[in-house]
Design an enzyme around this catalytic site. Structure first.
Site, PDB file in Angstrom:
ATOM      1  N   TRP B 324       0.789  -1.272  -0.036  1.00 12.74           N
ATOM      2  CA  TRP B 324      -0.117  -0.137   0.112  1.00 12.74           C
ATOM      3  C   TRP B 324       0.846   1.403   0.153  1.00 12.74           C
ATOM      4  O   TRP B 324       0.537   2.139  -0.586  1.00 12.74           O
ATOM      5  CB  TRP B 324      -0.938  -0.010   1.121  1.00 12.74           C
ATOM      6  CG  TRP B 324      -1.740   1.042   1.297  1.00 12.74           C
ATOM      7  CD1 TRP B 324      -2.961   1.438   0.865  1.00 12.74           C
ATOM      8  CD2 TRP B 324      -1.249   2.378   2.135  1.00 12.74           C
ATOM      9  NE1 TRP B 324      -3.461   2.705   1.311  1.00 12.74           N
ATOM     10  CE2 TRP B 324      -2.588   3.116   2.166  1.00 12.74           C
ATOM     11  CE3 TRP B 324      -0.106   2.844   2.893  1.00 12.74           C
ATOM     12  CZ2 TRP B 324      -2.343   4.509   2.427  1.00 12.74           C
ATOM     13  CZ3 TRP B 324      -0.447   3.985   3.311  1.00 12.74           C
ATOM     14  CH2 TRP B 324      -1.308   4.800   3.307  1.00 12.74           C
ATOM     15  N   HIS B 325       2.208   1.163   0.691  1.00 13.96           N
ATOM     16  CA  HIS B 325       2.712   2.459   0.700  1.00 13.96           C
ATOM     17  C   HIS B 325       3.393   2.573  -0.349  1.00 13.96           C
ATOM     18  O   HIS B 325       3.991   3.864  -0.770  1.00 13.96           O
ATOM     19  CB  HIS B 325       3.809   1.956   1.767  1.00 13.96           C
ATOM     20  CG  HIS B 325       3.538   2.317   3.170  1.00 13.96           C
ATOM     21  ND1 HIS B 325       2.640   1.005   3.811  1.00 13.96           N
ATOM     22  CD2 HIS B 325       3.206   3.329   4.090  1.00 13.96           C
ATOM     23  CE1 HIS B 325       2.491   1.666   5.169  1.00 13.96           C
ATOM     24  NE2 HIS B 325       2.778   2.963   5.271  1.00 13.96           N
ATOM     25  N   GLY B 326       3.691   1.865  -1.307  1.00 14.52           N
ATOM     26  CA  GLY B 326       4.344   1.921  -2.635  1.00 14.52           C
ATOM     27  C   GLY B 326       4.779   0.956  -3.453  1.00 14.52           C
ATOM     28  O   GLY B 326       4.730  -0.253  -2.821  1.00 14.52           O
ATOM     29  N   PHE B 474       2.012   8.416  -1.115  1.00 10.30           N
ATOM     30  CA  PHE B 474       1.435   6.914  -1.110  1.00 10.30           C
ATOM     31  C   PHE B 474       0.013   6.808  -1.418  1.00 10.30           C
ATOM     32  O   PHE B 474      -0.422   7.769  -1.726  1.00 10.30           O
ATOM     33  CB  PHE B 474       1.935   6.514   0.432  1.00 10.30           C
ATOM     34  CG  PHE B 474       3.040   6.418   0.756  1.00 10.30           C
ATOM     35  CD1 PHE B 474       4.130   5.747  -0.258  1.00 10.30           C
ATOM     36  CD2 PHE B 474       3.614   6.796   2.119  1.00 10.30           C
ATOM     37  CE1 PHE B 474       5.433   5.781   0.151  1.00 10.30           C
ATOM     38  CE2 PHE B 474       5.073   6.600   2.441  1.00 10.30           C
ATOM     39  CZ  PHE B 474       6.184   6.401   1.493  1.00 10.30           C
TER      40      PHE B 474
END
Lengths: 376, 474
Positions: B324-326, B474
């Site tokens: 999800w962050h990247g 993000f």
């Protein structure tokens, strides 16, 4: 089932029961006093209001100026391109008086003129005179350089928020000297702190430092403290230059290759601009000290400048041939003109320009400058 | 639009002025909705269309789902919502990543394929608002909540500007009811809300960008090995930078909302005083960790399907949390490490349940240090551009840097990092079992005034470089 519209589930935040009116009154009073004191200190150190650009960010003002060329009813007839030497060498007011029109300053520090010129030739109908400052080596960099990428990004795609922020900052900068890049807290700490370092660590105080004041229309003047040779600020600039000067002289093959690449890049642009009535004059900008030593050690003139002059059908002025445009000028940190020398250079360059242009092209530069603007 | 920008200062002043003008509540909400769209469009106007798509799809899907009784139809509607939301997210955020991995996979089986040149711009905050709108559809599907009765309230829930681009990710049942009835801040809320704004911007501009970012960037920007000390200092600097950057945004968002009379939940609770990794995740990015718990871990079965499945669920949740962050495998490793930590912690807790030593003060301090140590190791993967960089950092941090490793950090930055990190961890420990409101409640007004003045003055003279918050990407 809980409802999305029922407020019974909402965990409201705790609010400290304090006298917030008094707290904010004290805060406001202290901040006003502290900022006033900070402003006084800034001005005492020559960080004055009216400085619109930074020394780590030359991009926003450049983009604003560049957009002027896209306006349908502009009357711009002379462009200044190149790197910081052209930026610091031109007094727009003096040039306006001498040329009869105010030049648009599009030179940008740490960046060769290649992409900027290409943009003007290929994406506008500009048919006036382009004066291109040639700083040895930097001129031959055909890429975005240090600030060109950001400048072009700002010009092509700054967000509405960024542009609005820039305008607000410009407004505030007209009134507050402490907003100067060189007076940011951590810039001051980095440059004024002197601590012992481990071997191999770069000296923070040798980082980029304030060199000029950037006024309206990108009129750029050398910052007064830097003009004083031996001063703290002058030494900071020299230390930064030295980071790039501790390199071996480029070999002759590299110098010749640079010339050839520049010819291939610039010659078609000159041809295209001339075809629609405009023209380009390349002006080698003066330097001294270790910069000049490096130029001489690499035979820049013989191996690079001369082949470019032969290969590109433009008007070329080498200021090193004119004492009044080189050795008689004051260059306190080896690369840029002092304020007085900027005035002198701006007064003296126009007659040389007129004479050389007449010699090479057989007509006056004023025929180009006075020609009608072509915008479509 | 960045909170730490002059544009926002002007924008916020106008929004506040309109919100406190004598308009009817509906008009105020329309003002807020327009302001929220402007806030988003100020970055890149065309992407506002994505917000509209999310809003319209989830509004209609939830309405249909609520009245629909047939399970298959309800599932279909939910699938539509998830496909649209994750489809947008997948295309913009993971399009290039998937393409690159596909090309590499093909080359492994001997197929050389030249991909078309995609130049996908990542819409700011897309991961945040996608999760927020998905929570709405999921809540209605799981019969946890009824759909909103007002399209205006729902539209505002999706786009509410204080938390639109970097959270906290707010639940529909938390925010939509606040829009249903008039909310205007009391003077105390206004005073405290502005205080939180100052605190948040101070964390971002002065601590994250001013004190810590230079060292973190220098170390993680190195193209060769760095020494043991530089690697640790760079990592510690980043641990502080990422906290102050992200917690700074959340605090500002909470403060901005509070000045308008709305309440947003906490997103951080002094995470560097965590004792154990489950404790860490109760303190770090709380709105994401609870979202993942409620909408992923629990639906996967949580801990209800036996120990083996529990560990699998934990790992899947954290791996996806990492992604999800990247769109990078380094983020997946970051999530995987946290999943591993949580699994090991769970195993040890089960094995040593009731051990007396676990309750001693010294042991808890030791556990906290161990937690902080391992969390810092994960930050290396979070910050490193690639595995080569991460590997160089890890070898240095475990004492295997080559003898000629670089020492890029100037003394001044070493001092800045050391002092800031020690102060930050000390503050987290002091605040571990309390909250900022309780502490402020005990402080005299003059002290609050002086503290706020000091922070505001430092913000003003630091000026900032207008750096975007890290979590915007993000």
């Amino acid at each position: 089932m809980p409802s999305s519209t029922s407020s019974s589930d909402v965990p409201y935040r705790k609010i400290p029961e304090r006298d917030w009116g008094l707290a904010w009154l004290i805060c406001t009073a202290l901040v006003v006093l502290a900022v006033a004191g900070w402003e006084v200190k800034a001005r005492s150190m020559q960080h004055l209001p009216g400085d619109y650009d930074g020394f780590t960010n030359f991009t926003t003002q450049w983009a604003e100026e560049r957009r002027k060329l896209d306006e349908p009813d502009h009357d711009i007839r002379v462009l200044l391109l190149g790197s910081s030497r052209m930026l610091w060498a031109a007094d727009l007011h003096i040039l306006e008086q001498a040329l009869g029109t105010r030049p648009l300053q599009l030179a940008i520090a740490g960046t060769g003129p290649a992409l900027m010129l290409q943009g003007v030739v290929e994406h506008t109908e500009f048919n006036g005179l382009v004066l291109v400052g040639v700083t040895p080596f930097l001129f031959n960099r055909l890429d975005e350089g240090f600030f060109g990428g950001d400048a072009l990004r700002w010009y092509e795609g700054a967000s509405p928020s960024e542009r609005a922020g820039h305008r607000i900052h410009t407004f505030l900068s007209a009134h507050f000297g402490f907003l100067d890049d060189g007076f940011k807290l951590f810039e001051l700490i980095d440059h004024y702190t002197d601590l012992p370092e481990r071997d191999g660590v770069w000296d923070l105080s040798a980082g980029e430092w304030k060199l000029g004041r950037h006024l309206a229309d990108r009129q750029t003047d050398m910052w007064a403290p830097v003009e004083v040779e031996g001063s703290f600020d002058n030494e900071q600039i020299l230390a930064f230059w030295m980071l790039g000067l501790v390199r071996e002289p480029e070999p002759p093959e590299r110098m010749e290759e640079m010339a050839q690449t520049a010819v291939e890049f610039f010659a078609p642009l000159v041809e295209r601009l001339r075809a629609r009535g405009g023209d380009i004059v390349f002006i080698r900008m003066p330097g001294n000290g270790k910069y000049l030593d490096h130029d001489l050690a690499t035979s820049y003139r013989e191996l690079t400048w001369d082949p470019m002059e032969v290969g590109i059908d433009a008007v070329w002025i080498n200021t090193m041939d004119y004492d009044g445009l080189s050795s008689e000028l004051e260059i306190p940190e080896w690369s840029h003109l002092s304020r007085q020398s900027q005035d002198d250079f701006s007064h003296r360059i126009v007659p040389v320009l007129e004479q050389r242009y007449l010699e090479i092209r057989g007509r006056s530069i004023h025929e180009i400058i006075d020609a009608p603007v072509r915008t479509d | 639009m960045l909170f730490n920008s002059l544009t926002f200062v002007v924008f916020f002043a106008i929004v506040l002025a309109l919100h406190y003008s004598p308009f009817p509540w509906r008009a105020k909400k329309i003002n807020l909705l327009i302001a929220s769209y402007l806030f988003y469009a100020a970055w890149n106007p065309p992407f506002i269309v994505l917000l509209w798509i999310s809003t319209l799809v989830d509004w209609f899907v939830a309405k249909k789902m609520f009245v629909e009784q047939r399970s298959a139809r309800r599932r279909l509607l939910l699938t539509l919502s998830i496909l649209v939301n994750l489809g947008i997210l997948g295309f913009f955020k993971y399009g290039n990543f998937l393409l690159e991995n596909w090309i590499q996979l093909m080359s492994l089986v001997g197929i050389e394929w030249q991909a078309p040149g995609w130049d996908i711009v990542l819409p700011v905050g897309i991961s945040f608002y996608t999760f927020q709108t998905m929570a709405y559809s999921l809540d209605v599907y799981l019969r946890r909540a009824e759909p909103s009765k007002s399209f205006l309230d729902f539209g505002l829930f999706v786009t509410f500007f204080p938390q639109l681009v970097a959270g906290p990710i707010v639940r529909p049942t938390h925010l939509i009811p606040q829009f249903a009835v008039p909310h205007v801040a009391s003077l105390r809320q206004l005073g405290w809300g502005l205080g939180l704004v100052i605190l948040g911007v101070f964390q971002k501009v002065v601590v994250a960008d001013g004190l810590l970012a230079p060292a973190a960037e220098e170390v993680f920007g190195a193209t060769a090995h760095v020494s043991f000390w530089d690697a640790w200092l760079g990592t510690l600097a980043f641990s502080g930078q990422i906290f102050c950057d992200f917690a700074g945004y959340s605090t500002t968002a909470i403060g901005v909302a509070l000045t308008l009379g709305f309440s947003l939940p906490n997103n951080f609770r002094f995470p560097y005083a965590a004792i154990g990794f489950s404790d860490f995740w109760r303190r770090w990015h709380i709105s994401l960790s609870t979202w993942l718990r409620d909408y992923l871990y629990v639906p996967l079965g949580g801990n209800r399907k036996g120990p083996g499945r529990t560990y699998v669920n934990l790992m899947v949740t954290m791996l996806l949390g990492g992604l999800w962050h990247g769109a990078s495998w380094t983020f997946v490793v970051w999530g995987g490490l946290h999943g591993l930590y949580l699994a090991v912690e769970r195993l040890l807790k089960a094995r040593f349940a009731g051990a007396v030593i676990a309750e001693t003060w010294l042991f808890r301090v030791w556990l906290a240090l161990v937690t902080y140590f391992f969390v810092n190791l994960t930050w290396v993967f979070f910050r490193a551009e690639d595995f080569g960089m991460a590997w160089r950092m890890m070898t240095a941090m475990f004492g295997f840097a080559p003898e000629d490793a670089g020492t890029p950090l100037p003394t001044l930055w070493i001092i800045q990092v050391a002092v800031t990190i020690v102060a930050m961890v000390a503050i987290h420990w002091r605040m571990r079992d309390t909250d900022i409101e309780t502490v402020v409640q005990k402080a005299p007004a003059w002290l609050l005034g002086v503290t706020l003045a000091a922070m505001l003055f430092l913000i003003i003279i630091t000026q900032g470089s207008g750096n975007a918050f890290i979590y915007f990407q993000f």
